[in-house]
Design an enzyme around this catalytic site. Structure first.
Site, short mmCIF file in Angstrom:
data_model
loop_
_atom_site.label_atom_id
_atom_site.label_comp_id
_atom_site.label_asym_id
_atom_site.label_seq_id
_atom_site.Cartn_x
_atom_site.Cartn_y
_atom_site.Cartn_z
N PRO A 1 0.81 -1.22 0.00
CA PRO A 1 0.00 0.00 0.00
C PRO A 1 0.85 1.27 0.00
O PRO A 1 1.81 1.37 0.76
CB PRO A 1 -0.81 -0.09 1.30
CG PRO A 1 -0.78 -1.54 1.64
CD PRO A 1 0.52 -2.08 1.12
N CYS A 2 0.51 2.19 -0.87
CA CYS A 2 1.27 3.44 -0.99
C CYS A 2 0.86 4.49 0.04
O CYS A 2 1.61 5.42 0.29
CB CYS A 2 1.06 4.03 -2.39
SG CYS A 2 1.66 2.98 -3.70
N GLN A 3 -0.32 4.36 0.62
CA GLN A 3 -0.85 5.43 1.45
C GLN A 3 0.10 5.91 2.55
O GLN A 3 0.23 7.11 2.76
CB GLN A 3 -2.19 5.02 2.08
CG GLN A 3 -3.30 4.87 1.09
CD GLN A 3 -3.31 3.50 0.42
OE1 GLN A 3 -2.41 2.69 0.61
NE2 GLN A 3 -4.33 3.23 -0.37
N PHE B 1 3.15 6.24 2.54
CA PHE B 1 4.31 6.94 2.00
C PHE B 1 3.92 8.12 1.13
O PHE B 1 4.79 8.84 0.65
CB PHE B 1 5.16 5.95 1.19
CG PHE B 1 5.51 4.74 2.01
CD1 PHE B 1 6.47 4.81 3.01
CD2 PHE B 1 4.83 3.55 1.81
CE1 PHE B 1 6.76 3.70 3.78
CE2 PHE B 1 5.13 2.43 2.58
CZ PHE B 1 6.10 2.51 3.57
#
Length: 87
Positions: free
Chosen positions: A70-72, A74
């Site tokens: 998950p990118c959230q 970062f």
């Protein structure tokens, strides 16, 4: 050599796999915006919506399976809740 890209985002793993000589046979991405990017940049490659419903038998013999995280946490957008530091 065949590549299955799970939690694909906008296809970074697929691009790297392509440069390494792999053929991406399918994506799996639940978010709408990344799905549109995948459709534009990788036309004709199937995009599954939810990893829970992929039939593994359809991809038997796949050489490489990648999965993004998950990118959230970062991201610089939104509340960045995954990056909270407590002292």
């Amino acid at each position: 050599m065949k590549h299955l890209d799970l939690f694909s985002g906008i296809g970074g793993f697929a691009l790297a796999a392509q440069l390494a000589g792999f053929e991406t046979v399918a994506f799996c991405e639940i978010e709408d915006y990344p799905r549109r990017v995948l459709e534009k940049n990788f036309p004709g490659i199937p995009i599954h919506n939810d990893v829970r419903y992929i039939n593994g038998e359809d991809y038997k013999g796949t050489t490489l399976i990648t999965g993004g995280y998950p990118c959230q946490p970062f991201s610089l957008a939104g509340k960045r809740g995954g990056c909270l530091l407590y002292t």
